[in-house]
Write an enzyme that holds these catalytic residues in place. Structure first.
Site, PDB file in Angstrom:
ATOM      1  N   LEU A 188       0.502  -1.171   0.144  1.00  0.00           N
ATOM      2  CA  LEU A 188       0.083  -0.158   0.211  1.00  0.00           C
ATOM      3  C   LEU A 188       0.714   1.451   0.307  1.00  0.00           C
ATOM      4  O   LEU A 188       1.851   1.004   0.705  1.00  0.00           O
ATOM      5  CB  LEU A 188      -0.498  -0.050   1.737  1.00  0.00           C
ATOM      6  CG  LEU A 188      -2.172  -0.877   1.076  1.00  0.00           C
ATOM      7  CD1 LEU A 188      -2.940  -0.820   2.558  1.00  0.00           C
ATOM      8  CD2 LEU A 188      -2.680  -0.906   0.043  1.00  0.00           C
ATOM      9  N   ASP A 189       0.688   1.979  -1.058  1.00  0.00           N
ATOM     10  CA  ASP A 189       1.311   3.235  -1.178  1.00  0.00           C
ATOM     11  C   ASP A 189       1.801   4.314   0.769  1.00  0.00           C
ATOM     12  O   ASP A 189       0.111   4.016   1.061  1.00  0.00           O
ATOM     13  CB  ASP A 189       0.583   4.477  -1.850  1.00  0.00           C
ATOM     14  CG  ASP A 189       1.183   4.056  -3.112  1.00  0.00           C
ATOM     15  OD1 ASP A 189       2.069   2.654  -3.303  1.00  0.00           O
ATOM     16  OD2 ASP A 189       0.414   4.379  -3.867  1.00  0.00           O
ATOM     17  N   LYS A 190       1.812   4.919   0.689  1.00  0.00           N
ATOM     18  CA  LYS A 190       1.775   5.894   2.288  1.00  0.00           C
ATOM     19  C   LYS A 190       1.241   6.520   2.613  1.00  0.00           C
ATOM     20  O   LYS A 190       0.201   5.525   3.686  1.00  0.00           O
ATOM     21  CB  LYS A 190       3.594   6.569   2.462  1.00  0.00           C
ATOM     22  CG  LYS A 190       3.757   6.956   3.742  1.00  0.00           C
ATOM     23  CD  LYS A 190       5.216   7.830   3.581  1.00  0.00           C
ATOM     24  CE  LYS A 190       5.222   8.687   4.925  1.00  0.00           C
ATOM     25  NZ  LYS A 190       6.417   8.819   5.239  1.00  0.00           N
ATOM     26  N   THR A 226      -1.729   5.508   1.043  1.00  0.00           N
ATOM     27  CA  THR A 226      -3.498   4.467   1.161  1.00  0.00           C
ATOM     28  C   THR A 226      -3.205   3.731   2.370  1.00  0.00           C
ATOM     29  O   THR A 226      -2.621   3.633   3.345  1.00  0.00           O
ATOM     30  CB  THR A 226      -3.124   3.968   0.143  1.00  0.00           C
ATOM     31  OG1 THR A 226      -2.321   4.378  -1.872  1.00  0.00           O
ATOM     32  CG2 THR A 226      -4.166   3.157  -0.277  1.00  0.00           C
ATOM     33  N   HIS A 247       2.370   1.969  -7.614  1.00  0.00           N
ATOM     34  CA  HIS A 247       0.860   3.040  -7.611  1.00  0.00           C
ATOM     35  C   HIS A 247      -0.216   2.539  -8.894  1.00  0.00           C
ATOM     36  O   HIS A 247      -0.546   3.902  -9.487  1.00  0.00           O
ATOM     37  CB  HIS A 247       1.258   4.317  -7.915  1.00  0.00           C
ATOM     38  CG  HIS A 247       3.204   5.157  -7.015  1.00  0.00           C
ATOM     39  ND1 HIS A 247       1.917   5.621  -5.741  1.00  0.00           N
ATOM     40  CD2 HIS A 247       3.737   5.075  -6.866  1.00  0.00           C
ATOM     41  CE1 HIS A 247       3.181   5.423  -5.052  1.00  0.00           C
ATOM     42  NE2 HIS A 247       4.124   5.820  -5.881  1.00  0.00           N
TER      43      HIS A 247
END
Length: 161
Positions: free
Chosen positions: A27-29, A31, A112
């Site tokens: 998971l992106d930071k 998200t 992403h």
């Protein structure tokens, strides 16, 4: 592992870190949502390999008017920066407006990816939350940063994937 920032592994108690769990996908930071941690490499590979077509469902706020043409583009696969064409996905419009609300289902997890897919359509993701991975849904009782072990039933669901 990050030398500058905390990671999800840093949230775990020491007694769980001894099992050397790793995230299944990422998971992106910025998200939030479901992130499975495991030390079972076979299970992790089974869940993240695009050839297994395990759906990952997200809820998102999108800056820009999401339209039927976007839904069709997601269904066909979108060419993102770098020239890569994503696997077909599903875009479900929940609320249309200057900031649209959508659900997105994808079957791979490129870097992403959802942000890049919307960027290719001239839109911007301003909020993103993973709701499910395969048959496993986010436990809505958990607060941001909280975690728990899977139940036996949840583990069985994942193994059936």
């Amino acid at each position: 592992e990050d030398k500058r920032e905390k990671t999800v592994i840093d949230l775990l108690s020491d007694d769980l870190r001894v099992f050397e769990p790793a995230p299944v996908g990422r998971l992106d930071k910025d998200t939030e949502g479901l992130l499975l941690l495991t030390n079972d490499g076979q299970l992790a590979h089974k869940l993240i390999s695009p050839k297994n077509h395990v759906p990952k469902k997200y809820y998102a706020h999108i800056r820009g008017l999401v339209e039927e043409s976007d839904i069709k583009a997601f269904k066909a696969g979108i060419i993102i920066d770098g020239g890569y064409k994503t696997m077909p996905g599903h875009l479900i419009l929940l609320k249309q407006g200057d900031v649209s609300e959508v659900e997105v289902i994808i079957y791979e997890g490129k870097y992403h990816q959802i942000k890049r897919m919307f960027k290719a359509r001239g839109k911007e993701v301003v909020y993103l939350k993973r709701l499910s991975m395969g048959n496993l849904a986010l436990d809505e009782q958990l607060k941001l940063g909280e975690y728990r072990e899977l139940t036996n039933d949840e583990l069985k669901l994942l193994l059936q994937q």
